[in-house]
Motif scaffolding. Structure first.
Motif, short mmCIF file in Angstrom:
data_model
loop_
_atom_site.label_atom_id
_atom_site.label_comp_id
_atom_site.label_asym_id
_atom_site.label_seq_id
_atom_site.Cartn_x
_atom_site.Cartn_y
_atom_site.Cartn_z
N LEU A 204 0.80 -1.00 0.10
CA LEU A 204 -0.03 -0.02 0.05
C LEU A 204 0.87 1.26 -0.01
N LYS A 205 1.89 1.42 0.72
CA LYS A 205 2.61 2.70 1.21
C LYS A 205 2.95 3.35 -0.23
N PRO A 206 3.81 2.62 -1.16
CA PRO A 206 4.31 3.22 -2.05
C PRO A 206 3.52 3.43 -3.50
N ASN A 207 2.28 3.07 -3.36
CA ASN A 207 1.27 2.97 -4.37
C ASN A 207 0.58 4.18 -4.52
N LYS A 208 1.26 4.96 -5.41
CA LYS A 208 0.20 6.19 -5.64
C LYS A 208 -1.13 6.26 -6.43
N GLU A 209 -1.12 5.06 -6.94
CA GLU A 209 -2.65 4.99 -7.60
C GLU A 209 -3.67 4.58 -6.60
N LYS A 210 -3.31 4.12 -5.47
CA LYS A 210 -4.40 3.82 -4.48
C LYS A 210 -4.91 5.23 -3.96
N THR A 211 -3.79 6.22 -3.63
CA THR A 211 -4.10 7.51 -3.39
C THR A 211 -5.43 8.03 -4.28
N PHE A 212 -5.12 7.97 -5.58
CA PHE A 212 -6.01 8.52 -6.52
C PHE A 212 -7.27 7.64 -6.18
N GLU A 213 -7.20 6.11 -5.96
CA GLU A 213 -8.46 5.77 -5.89
C GLU A 213 -9.25 6.02 -4.57
N ALA A 214 -8.55 6.53 -3.62
CA ALA A 214 -9.31 6.97 -2.40
C ALA A 214 -10.00 8.21 -2.59
N ILE A 215 -9.38 9.21 -3.28
CA ILE A 215 -9.92 10.27 -3.76
C ILE A 215 -11.28 10.01 -4.61
N GLN A 216 -11.21 9.10 -5.43
CA GLN A 216 -12.48 8.85 -6.25
C GLN A 216 -13.45 8.33 -5.29
N TRP A 217 -13.05 7.40 -4.36
CA TRP A 217 -13.80 6.65 -3.44
C TRP A 217 -14.72 7.79 -2.53
N LEU A 218 -13.99 8.87 -1.98
CA LEU A 218 -14.61 9.95 -1.41
C LEU A 218 -15.55 10.66 -2.37
N LYS A 219 -15.17 10.88 -3.45
CA LYS A 219 -16.31 11.46 -4.47
C LYS A 219 -17.51 10.52 -4.54
N ASP A 220 -17.11 9.36 -4.80
CA ASP A 220 -18.37 8.43 -5.21
C ASP A 220 -19.33 8.27 -3.88
N ASN A 221 -18.80 8.33 -2.89
CA ASN A 221 -19.52 8.05 -1.39
C ASN A 221 -19.78 9.21 -0.41
N TYR A 222 -18.82 10.13 -0.60
CA TYR A 222 -18.96 11.33 0.34
C TYR A 222 -18.63 12.41 -0.16
N PRO A 223 -19.19 12.90 -1.18
CA PRO A 223 -18.77 14.24 -2.01
C PRO A 223 -18.82 15.36 -1.35
N ASP A 224 -19.35 15.57 -0.14
CA ASP A 224 -19.20 16.81 0.34
C ASP A 224 -17.93 16.91 1.34
N SER A 225 -17.05 15.83 1.28
CA SER A 225 -16.08 15.96 1.99
C SER A 225 -14.98 16.90 1.43
N PHE A 226 -13.54 16.72 1.89
CA PHE A 226 -12.48 17.47 1.59
C PHE A 226 -11.18 16.67 1.80
#
Length: 555
Positions: A204-226
């Motif tokens: 997990l730690k070096p995988n930058k793509e997982k960071t982008f996945e997490a941002i997408q997860w927030l958008k899909d599920n909790y779009p009022d977040s930051f």
């Protein structure tokens, strides 16, 4: 409080049971919108004793809130080195303890949990304090500081669009999926059944793509977040470096979630490297923002709504053993001013998202009205103004400064620094907006070479204050191309040895040290850092965009 407690529907009785303890956000609910809005001050990156690297006993939650909101300051022990005489109390605060193993409860007692459970304890303590009559009208929200995969940190607040309650289940799931520093033994429900197998830390730690996945997860599920990157230039040239390409990708994925960065970082008392433990820092400001025509200007030149903010990143000011220093207390040195229309925490976030905000060190200014007008139309920070090609636009700047800030020496020493506040000059900075670039240029296009200081204003331009204490500047300029305007100001002259050259901030002097230090050397270092910070104070506004409308040919 009348907010209803809510738990999200889960497939696991264990998780449902955990969800029962979700607390409502500590804000006095009032759905009535204010038509005119108001300026509120606060920050979204501060730690408490529940962070593993904030272990001082005076870092308990109540002391941090007392400092931010200026209540019961006599409870702060002398060793906390807080200076909170001047400036206003904060109106809002987002708590961002690390999304890692949590070692303590909000009072500082040993309690090993995951962050999501620590946030439950934190919220319960906030509710208890507010029920006792403290922090009336103040908005407090428990977020977290996230170790992004392959990148440095970001402040995150996960918010439920359908409720004012803190969505503990969402934090639980996010931590399971995207926190490599929360160990497996801190999870005790059937997370694998609910959310799938968890990658190992090494995966997990070096995988930058997982960071982008997490941002997408927030958008899909909790779009009022930051999710807003912190101290982005801290790891330049090393592991965890945040590049302009990374910022562009996050902003592409979720422009309403990744809508800015901590360009004016906290941890300003740090001795490692320099302010904020950074090397690429100028006047206490991240190089991405401080360098005219640099990374921030490149993003604005694409027309991106990507804003600059400031925070304390408070862990402690001076350690109780008088060997280490870190940052100022919340409301002591740095603050954001945000225009808020409403009374709830979501309204604060909408204000942050709008871009109508400015950020300040050392209470250099405490009010700013910045507008651009054309004919009968007006735009403020974060907004767009349509102006006819070739027509004059009027830029107006109104600001106030307090008489004093919170400077006091860390310990007795000779110094020429005082707590008197005075703005020396304000720069109007502008760059052209040429549109979003192709993704193939995301990594290579790092500058906006059209950006420059178009006008430098001094006391000769703003004269004497009006009856309300405001200084006013008016400047007319022709609408020629799509562009943006932003402001920065300082107490320094344009050429101050070690601090500025031709008006540009120089890289901050470092007071890092090697080897064993005597107690006297430690105190000298603390005072040198503190004096440097109050010698070099700045404010930065967010931009106003001017879109030129070409005249149609008459036939």
């Amino acid at each position: 409080m009348k907010n209803k407690l809510k738990s999200l529907i889960c497939g696991s009785l264990a998780v449902i049971t955990l969800s029962q303890s979700i607390m409502a956000v500590s804000a006095e609910p009032n759905k009535h919108k204010r038509d005119d809005g108001r300026w509120m001050t606060g920050e979204y990156h501060v730690h408490t004793v529940q962070s593993n690297d904030a272990s001082e006993s005076f870092m308990n939650l109540e002391n941090v809130l007392n400092a931010a909101f200026r209540e019961n300051l006599d409870q702060l022990p002398p060793g906390s080195v807080a200076s909170l005489t001047y400036g206003d109390p904060f109106d809002f605060l987002v708590l961002t303890d690390h999304l890692r193993n949590s070692p303590r409860d909000p009072d500082g007692n040993d309690k090993s949990t995951a962050r999501w459970e620590a946030i439950q304890d934190q919220q319960a303590k906030i509710d208890e304090l507010k029920a006792s009559g403290k922090y009336a009208g103040k908005l407090i929200y428990p977020g977290f500081e996230w170790d992004m995969m392959g990148l440095d940190h970001a402040s995150v607040a996960i918010m439920d669009s359908k409720s004012d309650s803190v969505p503990i289940d969402a934090i639980h799931e996010f931590e399971w999926k995207y926190s490599y520093d929360t160990s497996a033994d801190r999870f005790h429900a059937n997370e694998t059944e609910l959310w799938g197998a968890r990658p190992t830390k090494d995966e997990l730690k070096p995988n930058k793509e997982k960071t982008f996945e997490a941002i997408q997860w927030l958008k899909d599920n909790y779009p009022d977040s930051f999710a807003l990157p912190n101290h982005p230039s801290r790891h330049n040239g090393g592991d965890g470096e945040v590049t302009i390409e990374d910022l562009r990708k996050m902003n592409d994925i979720a422009p309403n979630i990744a809508f800015g960065m901590e360009g004016m970082p906290g941890n300003q008392m740090a001795a490692s490297h320099n302010r904020a433990e950074m090397s690429d820092i100028y006047g206490g400001v991240d190089a991405m923002v401080a360098q005219v025509g640099g990374v921030w200007d490149a993003l604005l030149g694409e027309g991106r709504h990507f804003w600059n903010f400031s925070n304390s990143d408070f862990h402690f000011k001076v350690s109780s053993n008088r060997q280490y220093s870190s940052g100022y207390w919340p409301s002591e040195y740095s603050r954001n001013y945000t225009w808020v229309e409403g009374d709830d925490f979501k309204d604060v976030v909408e204000g942050m998202r709008s871009g109508k905000s400015f950020s300040v060190y050392g209470d250099l200014i405490n009010a700013l009205d910045f507008t651009v007008k054309s004919k009968n139309k007006k735009a403020e920070m974060g907004e767009h103004l349509q102006a006819d090609d070739g027509k004059k636009t009027t830029i107006s700047i109104r600001f106030k400064s307090p008489e004093y800030n919170n400077y006091v020496p860390i310990s007795d020493h000779e110094t020429s620094v005082t707590n008197k506040v005075k703005v020396d000059h304000i720069d109007l900075i502008s760059g052209e907006v040429t549109g979003k670039i192709d993704e193939s240029q995301y990594a290579s296009n790092k500058t906006n070479d059209t950006t420059k200081v178009v006008k430098r204003f001094t006391k000769d331009d703003w004269g004497k204050p009006d009856k309300n204490g405001y200084y006013t500047i008016t400047y007319k300029v022709k609408a020629d191309k799509d562009r943006y305007y932003r402001l920065r100001g300082t107490n320094l002259g344009t050429d101050v040895e070690g601090y500025t050259s031709n008006g540009e901030p120089l890289k901050d002097q470092s007071f890092d040290y090697e080897g064993t230090q005597t107690p006297e050397q430690h105190e000298e270092r603390f005072n040198n850092i503190n004096d440097r910070n109050y010698t070099s104070m700045w404010f930065y506004s967010n931009p106003i965009f001017v879109d030129v409308v070409e005249k149609k040919n008459a036939h």
